[in-house]
Design a protein around this motif. Structure first.
Motif, mmCIF file in Angstrom:
data_model
loop_
_atom_site.group_PDB
_atom_site.id
_atom_site.type_symbol
_atom_site.label_atom_id
_atom_site.label_comp_id
_atom_site.label_asym_id
_atom_site.label_seq_id
_atom_site.Cartn_x
_atom_site.Cartn_y
_atom_site.Cartn_z
ATOM 1 N N ILE A 164 55.325 53.683 9.757
ATOM 2 C CA ILE A 164 56.771 53.522 9.619
ATOM 3 C C ILE A 164 57.211 54.265 8.369
ATOM 4 O O ILE A 164 56.612 54.129 7.304
ATOM 5 N N ARG A 169 51.697 61.718 20.358
ATOM 6 C CA ARG A 169 52.425 60.674 19.650
ATOM 7 C C ARG A 169 53.875 60.664 20.092
ATOM 8 O O ARG A 169 54.408 61.670 20.557
ATOM 9 N N LEU A 199 61.160 48.492 18.827
ATOM 10 C CA LEU A 199 61.131 49.415 17.705
ATOM 11 C C LEU A 199 62.118 48.919 16.667
ATOM 12 O O LEU A 199 62.596 47.800 16.734
ATOM 13 N N LYS A 247 46.268 52.884 14.908
ATOM 14 C CA LYS A 247 46.225 53.672 16.136
ATOM 15 C C LYS A 247 45.302 54.861 15.925
ATOM 16 O O LYS A 247 45.325 55.511 14.904
ATOM 17 N N THR A 284 56.107 43.621 18.079
ATOM 18 C CA THR A 284 55.252 44.073 19.174
ATOM 19 C C THR A 284 53.834 44.323 18.678
ATOM 20 O O THR A 284 52.852 43.979 19.325
ATOM 21 N N TYR A 285 53.744 44.909 17.487
ATOM 22 C CA TYR A 285 52.432 45.193 16.900
ATOM 23 C C TYR A 285 51.639 43.898 16.716
ATOM 24 O O TYR A 285 50.481 43.787 17.110
ATOM 25 N N THR A 345 46.950 50.515 18.430
ATOM 26 C CA THR A 345 48.129 49.674 18.274
ATOM 27 C C THR A 345 49.363 50.519 18.556
ATOM 28 O O THR A 345 49.322 51.739 18.443
ATOM 29 N N PRO A 346 50.460 49.893 18.930
ATOM 30 C CA PRO A 346 51.633 50.675 19.305
ATOM 31 C C PRO A 346 52.274 51.433 18.157
ATOM 32 O O PRO A 346 53.000 52.377 18.380
ATOM 33 N N VAL A 347 52.057 50.999 16.926
ATOM 34 C CA VAL A 347 52.737 51.609 15.789
ATOM 35 C C VAL A 347 51.721 52.232 14.847
ATOM 36 O O VAL A 347 50.913 51.534 14.249
ATOM 37 N N LEU A 386 59.484 46.736 15.910
ATOM 38 C CA LEU A 386 58.248 47.494 15.746
ATOM 39 C C LEU A 386 57.083 46.563 15.433
ATOM 40 O O LEU A 386 56.069 46.539 16.125
ATOM 41 N N VAL A 387 57.257 45.781 14.387
ATOM 42 C CA VAL A 387 56.138 44.963 13.923
ATOM 43 C C VAL A 387 55.923 43.737 14.792
ATOM 44 O O VAL A 387 54.814 43.222 14.870
#
Length: 456
Positions: A305, A184, A249, A272, A257-258, A300-302, A254-255
């Motif tokens: 949070i 991670r 980010l 993820k 891109t998600y 997923t990338p995130v 963050l969201v």
């Protein structure tokens, strides 16, 4: 010019090896070290005849220092204030949000300049917009074994202990959300010395392929990330304002891109997951070859949070992610501006002024039967259903409540934003108010997350 009289230290001479220029404003000699055989430092040499009258001028990049005029071209190439090449992750205002010039007034007066009627209307709008919001958050005050020894160190002062308690609870909440694990990348925004990443690294022990990115816009002393030498973890520090950080980010990027990654696949967001025996490099290769259907696990990338919320009074309408939420409540940039200023009432520790106390005493007889309640503290508390009472008669306690309402409303806009972007967010208390008055933690996991620890 050089001094002939005594300095505040009782001597008419500069310290050995120091500049001989006497600074009238400071009533002492300049303390800069001089070169061998010289009487003056480079800054003050222009005032001395021995420097052959070489002229010093203000640096055009930063007028706080000077430079020899005949060396200006050379100086501009190495001046610390010169514009440096932008790193690959810098894109101007990428996370700033859209700027709507028509929506933000050019000048808004301070709260203290508002009339009683204007303040009363703002508070009415705040209370109406906050109807139905749950102002009682769940306590999630936790700790983590990684900080046990540090928390029990007898050498700790009060401030160090409070910081450790906050870090321990944040780490405990991260673990509760099942976000601690191998393979991670942890991104710490506003990293400062990097203490939180430090404790995450200790908690992970020998977890494989762990990457830490510490983002901080100012130069920081006494950083701890440079002390980590574990072969399985990598620490990287980026000195940049999040506003310009192209890592997709921070809360907005963050969201965004998600959500974008899900739209490209025309699917709902998924949490993820561990990629079995496939490395990230192998998965990326498969995707490039058009064999995405062969990827064993979607990701997923995130993964999650976790943000310790604070400083609502520093928020800016342009950067705020909850604009749609505010607009749906009939609120806009003006209300947001005053709410974010009023949010400081929750934590600034206001004390009732003598003038305010005098006003309350003078008006008491006239207010006995107007819907407000008299209290033993000598002031008035405006009841929730009171619409006639004026803000000038709010007690300290009521002002704190209004400040908390402002914070809650601003945070609810963030919650709404995360929900729209495919996350399951929550607000909770993560530390005791005696440790910090800024004690609210925002957490969010992707919807359909496999973690059973998702908080409501």
């Amino acid at each position: 010019m050089a001094a002939s009289g005594p300095t505040p230290h009782g001597t008419g001479f500069p310290a050995e090896g120091r500049c001989g220029y006497y600074v009238e404003k400071k009533k002492r000699f300049c303390r800069m070290v001089v070169a061998a055989g010289k009487r003056f430092c480079g800054e003050h040499a222009g005032a001395a005849e021995e420097e052959n009258a070489r002229k010093r001028i203000l640096c055009p990049l930063d007028p706080k220092h000077t430079v020899y005029e005949d060396q200006l071209a050379k100086h501009l190439k190495k001046c610390n204030s010169r514009e440096k090449p932008k790193p690959d992750f810098f894109i101007q205002d990428i996370n700033a949000g859209l700027k709507d010039e028509t929506e933000i007034p050019e000048q808004l007066v301070p709260i203290s300049f508002l009339s009683e009627e204007q303040m009363g209307n703002l508070i009415k709008k705040l209370r109406k917009a906050s109807e139905g919001l749950n102002s009682t958050l769940k306590d999630q005050i936790m700790s983590h074994p990684a900080l046990h020894d540090a928390l029990n160190d007898p050498k700790n002062g009060d401030s160090a202990t409070k910081h450790l308690k906050q870090q321990a609870s944040i780490l405990g909440n991260i673990e509760k959300l099942k976000l601690l694990g191998p393979r991670r990348c942890f991104v710490e925004f506003g990293a400062g010395k990097g203490k939180l990443s430090h404790w995450v690294d200790i908690a992970l022990k020998d977890a494989e392929k762990v990457h830490f990115i510490l983002v901080e816009k100012v130069t920081t002393r006494f950083k701890v990330d440079g002390k980590h030498r574990k072969k399985n973890s990598v620490f990287e520090r980026l000195q940049i304002d999040i506003q310009h950080l192209c890592l997709n980010l921070a809360l907005r990027c963050l969201v965004e891109t998600y959500a974008a990654s899900c739209e490209e696949r025309n699917e709902e967001p998924l949490a993820k997951r561990v990629k079995n025996d496939k490395t990230e490099k192998e998965i990326n290769t498969l995707a490039k070859e058009g064999n995405e259907k062969n990827i064993p696990e979607k990701w997923t990338p995130v993964a999650g949070i976790v943000i310790a919320l604070c400083c609502h009074h520093r928020c800016d309408w342009r950067h705020y992610v909850g604009k749609e939420y505010f607009r749906a409540l009939g609120l806009g940039a003006v209300e947001f501006h005053y709410f974010q200023r009023m949010s400081s009432w929750a934590t600034c520790g206001m004390q009732k002024t003598s003038l305010e106390a005098s006003n309350i005493s003078t008006k008491r007889k006239d207010k006995q039967n107007d819907g407000s309640e008299e209290h033993d503290d000598g002031g008035y508390r405006i009841t929730d259903d009171s619409t006639e009472s004026l803000p000038g008669f709010l007690t300290v306690e009521e002002k704190k409540k209004i400040g908390h309402l402002c914070k809650l409303l601003i945070d609810q806009g963030r919650i709404n934003y995360l929900q729209q972007k495919g996350f399951n967010p929550a607000l909770q208390y993560y530390t005791d108010p005696l440790v910090s008055l800024e004690n609210v933690l925002l957490t969010a996991l992707p919807n359909h997350s496999s973690s059973p620890e998702t908080t409501a």
